[in-house]
Design a protein around this motif. Sequence first.
Motif, PDB file in Angstrom:
ATOM      1  N   LYS A   2       0.809  -1.221   0.000  1.00  0.00           N
ATOM      2  CA  LYS A   2       0.000   0.000   0.000  1.00  0.00           C
ATOM      3  C   LYS A   2       0.837   1.264   0.000  1.00  0.00           C
ATOM      4  CE  LYS A   2      -2.424  -0.916   3.615  1.00  0.00           C
ATOM      5  NZ  LYS A   2      -3.414  -0.867   4.695  1.00  0.00           N
ATOM      6  N   THR A   3       1.928   1.279   0.742  1.00  0.00           N
ATOM      7  CA  THR A   3       2.721   2.498   0.832  1.00  0.00           C
ATOM      8  C   THR A   3       3.440   2.820  -0.474  1.00  0.00           C
ATOM      9  OG1 THR A   3       4.579   1.254   1.752  1.00  0.00           O
ATOM     10  CG2 THR A   3       3.096   2.313   3.315  1.00  0.00           C
ATOM     11  N   LEU A   4       3.722   1.816  -1.280  1.00  0.00           N
ATOM     12  CA  LEU A   4       4.419   2.038  -2.547  1.00  0.00           C
ATOM     13  C   LEU A   4       3.456   2.365  -3.685  1.00  0.00           C
ATOM     14  CD1 LEU A   4       7.151   2.023  -4.047  1.00  0.00           C
ATOM     15  CD2 LEU A   4       6.772  -0.408  -4.494  1.00  0.00           C
ATOM     16  N   VAL A   5       2.352   1.621  -3.785  1.00  0.00           N
ATOM     17  CA  VAL A   5       1.456   1.792  -4.932  1.00  0.00           C
ATOM     18  C   VAL A   5       0.028   2.170  -4.566  1.00  0.00           C
ATOM     19  CG1 VAL A   5       2.789   0.256  -6.407  1.00  0.00           C
ATOM     20  CG2 VAL A   5       0.930  -0.687  -5.055  1.00  0.00           C
ATOM     21  N   GLY A   6      -0.316   2.147  -3.284  1.00  0.00           N
ATOM     22  CA  GLY A   6      -1.665   2.493  -2.859  1.00  0.00           C
ATOM     23  C   GLY A   6      -2.642   1.339  -3.038  1.00  0.00           C
ATOM     24  N   GLU A   7      -3.901   1.652  -2.682  1.00  0.00           N
ATOM     25  CA  GLU A   7      -4.970   0.656  -2.815  1.00  0.00           C
ATOM     26  C   GLU A   7      -5.847   1.047  -3.998  1.00  0.00           C
ATOM     27  OE1 GLU A   7      -6.867  -0.968   0.822  1.00  0.00           O
ATOM     28  OE2 GLU A   7      -5.837   0.688   1.765  1.00  0.00           O
ATOM     29  N   PRO A   8      -6.397   0.186  -4.741  1.00  0.00           N
ATOM     30  CA  PRO A   8      -6.337  -1.262  -4.707  1.00  0.00           C
ATOM     31  C   PRO A   8      -5.182  -1.835  -5.529  1.00  0.00           C
ATOM     32  CG  PRO A   8      -7.967  -0.651  -6.312  1.00  0.00           C
ATOM     33  CD  PRO A   8      -7.403   0.631  -5.718  1.00  0.00           C
ATOM     34  N   ALA A   9      -4.317  -0.974  -6.054  1.00  0.00           N
ATOM     35  CA  ALA A   9      -3.213  -1.458  -6.904  1.00  0.00           C
ATOM     36  C   ALA A   9      -2.333  -2.465  -6.182  1.00  0.00           C
ATOM     37  CB  ALA A   9      -2.376  -0.289  -7.395  1.00  0.00           C
ATOM     38  N   ASN A  10      -2.234  -2.369  -4.859  1.00  0.00           N
ATOM     39  CA  ASN A  10      -1.383  -3.296  -4.112  1.00  0.00           C
ATOM     40  C   ASN A  10      -1.866  -4.744  -4.219  1.00  0.00           C
ATOM     41  OD1 ASN A  10      -3.634  -2.606  -2.405  1.00  0.00           O
ATOM     42  ND2 ASN A  10      -2.544  -3.506  -0.703  1.00  0.00           N
ATOM     43  N   LEU A  11      -3.113  -4.930  -4.583  1.00  0.00           N
ATOM     44  CA  LEU A  11      -3.650  -6.282  -4.714  1.00  0.00           C
ATOM     45  C   LEU A  11      -3.329  -6.904  -6.074  1.00  0.00           C
ATOM     46  CD1 LEU A  11      -7.142  -5.733  -3.100  1.00  0.00           C
ATOM     47  CD2 LEU A  11      -5.061  -6.613  -2.031  1.00  0.00           C
ATOM     48  N   GLU A  66       3.582 -13.359   2.723  1.00  0.00           N
ATOM     49  CA  GLU A  66       3.303 -13.476   4.155  1.00  0.00           C
ATOM     50  C   GLU A  66       3.805 -12.245   4.902  1.00  0.00           C
ATOM     51  OE1 GLU A  66       3.763 -16.720   7.722  1.00  0.00           O
ATOM     52  OE2 GLU A  66       5.358 -16.624   6.224  1.00  0.00           O
ATOM     53  N   GLU A  67       5.000 -11.810   4.589  1.00  0.00           N
ATOM     54  CA  GLU A  67       5.562 -10.624   5.238  1.00  0.00           C
ATOM     55  C   GLU A  67       4.728  -9.378   4.922  1.00  0.00           C
ATOM     56  OE1 GLU A  67       7.870  -8.570   7.803  1.00  0.00           O
ATOM     57  OE2 GLU A  67       7.881 -10.735   7.480  1.00  0.00           O
ATOM     58  N   ALA A  68       4.278  -9.252   3.684  1.00  0.00           N
ATOM     59  CA  ALA A  68       3.428  -8.119   3.310  1.00  0.00           C
ATOM     60  C   ALA A  68       2.130  -8.144   4.103  1.00  0.00           C
ATOM     61  CB  ALA A  68       3.136  -8.157   1.808  1.00  0.00           C
ATOM     62  N   GLY A  69       1.572  -9.325   4.291  1.00  0.00           N
ATOM     63  CA  GLY A  69       0.355  -9.451   5.086  1.00  0.00           C
ATOM     64  C   GLY A  69       0.571  -9.055   6.533  1.00  0.00           C
ATOM     65  N   LYS A  70       1.680  -9.479   7.112  1.00  0.00           N
ATOM     66  CA  LYS A  70       1.987  -9.140   8.506  1.00  0.00           C
ATOM     67  C   LYS A  70       2.172  -7.638   8.691  1.00  0.00           C
ATOM     68  CE  LYS A  70       4.081 -13.532   9.787  1.00  0.00           C
ATOM     69  NZ  LYS A  70       5.335 -14.236  10.104  1.00  0.00           N
ATOM     70  N   LYS A  71       2.680  -6.976   7.649  1.00  0.00           N
ATOM     71  CA  LYS A  71       2.895  -5.526   7.713  1.00  0.00           C
ATOM     72  C   LYS A  71       1.641  -4.740   7.344  1.00  0.00           C
ATOM     73  CE  LYS A  71       7.808  -5.600   6.579  1.00  0.00           C
ATOM     74  NZ  LYS A  71       8.812  -5.244   5.545  1.00  0.00           N
ATOM     75  N   GLY A  72       0.591  -5.443   6.906  1.00  0.00           N
ATOM     76  CA  GLY A  72      -0.637  -4.777   6.496  1.00  0.00           C
ATOM     77  C   GLY A  72      -0.542  -4.177   5.103  1.00  0.00           C
ATOM     78  N   SER A  73       0.441  -4.613   4.327  1.00  0.00           N
ATOM     79  CA  SER A  73       0.631  -4.079   2.977  1.00  0.00           C
ATOM     80  C   SER A  73      -0.254  -4.750   1.944  1.00  0.00           C
ATOM     81  CB  SER A  73       2.094  -4.243   2.546  1.00  0.00           C
ATOM     82  OG  SER A  73       2.930  -3.448   3.335  1.00  0.00           O
ATOM     83  N   CYS A  74      -0.839  -5.877   2.307  1.00  0.00           N
ATOM     84  CA  CYS A  74      -1.712  -6.614   1.394  1.00  0.00           C
ATOM     85  C   CYS A  74      -2.859  -7.174   2.213  1.00  0.00           C
ATOM     86  CB  CYS A  74      -0.949  -7.730   0.688  1.00  0.00           C
ATOM     87  SG  CYS A  74      -1.979  -8.720  -0.402  1.00  0.00           S
ATOM     88  N   LEU A  75      -4.024  -6.571   2.094  1.00  0.00           N
ATOM     89  CA  LEU A  75      -5.147  -6.986   2.928  1.00  0.00           C
ATOM     90  C   LEU A  75      -5.586  -8.413   2.679  1.00  0.00           C
ATOM     91  CD1 LEU A  75      -7.307  -3.739   2.887  1.00  0.00           C
ATOM     92  CD2 LEU A  75      -5.729  -4.549   4.646  1.00  0.00           C
TER      93      LEU A  75
END
Length: 75
Positions: free
Chosen positions: A32-41, A61-70
């Motif tokens: 999310k911080t790099l490309v925003g939502e919903p592009a991060n998906l 998995e790491e992105a999920g833990k950081k909240g970067s990928c819902l």
Amino acid sequence: MIKQFWNYAHKIDSANMIKVEKIISQYGYPGKTLVGEPANLAVFYVVQHAGKIPKFYPLIEEAGKKGSCLLCMWP
């Protein structure tokens, strides 16, 4: 006609996966911080559709833990 569709879909999937692998190698998971939502998906969908989850699982998995990928959030 169905076979032609699947051949076309496979070509598109392969081209998308090449782009995604370049993005990941340059930036890591584009959260999310790099490309925003919903592009991060988009990267998650491409990886999932290409059947490459096992290869990219630690990164996802790491992105999920950081909240970067819902879609990738783990408890």
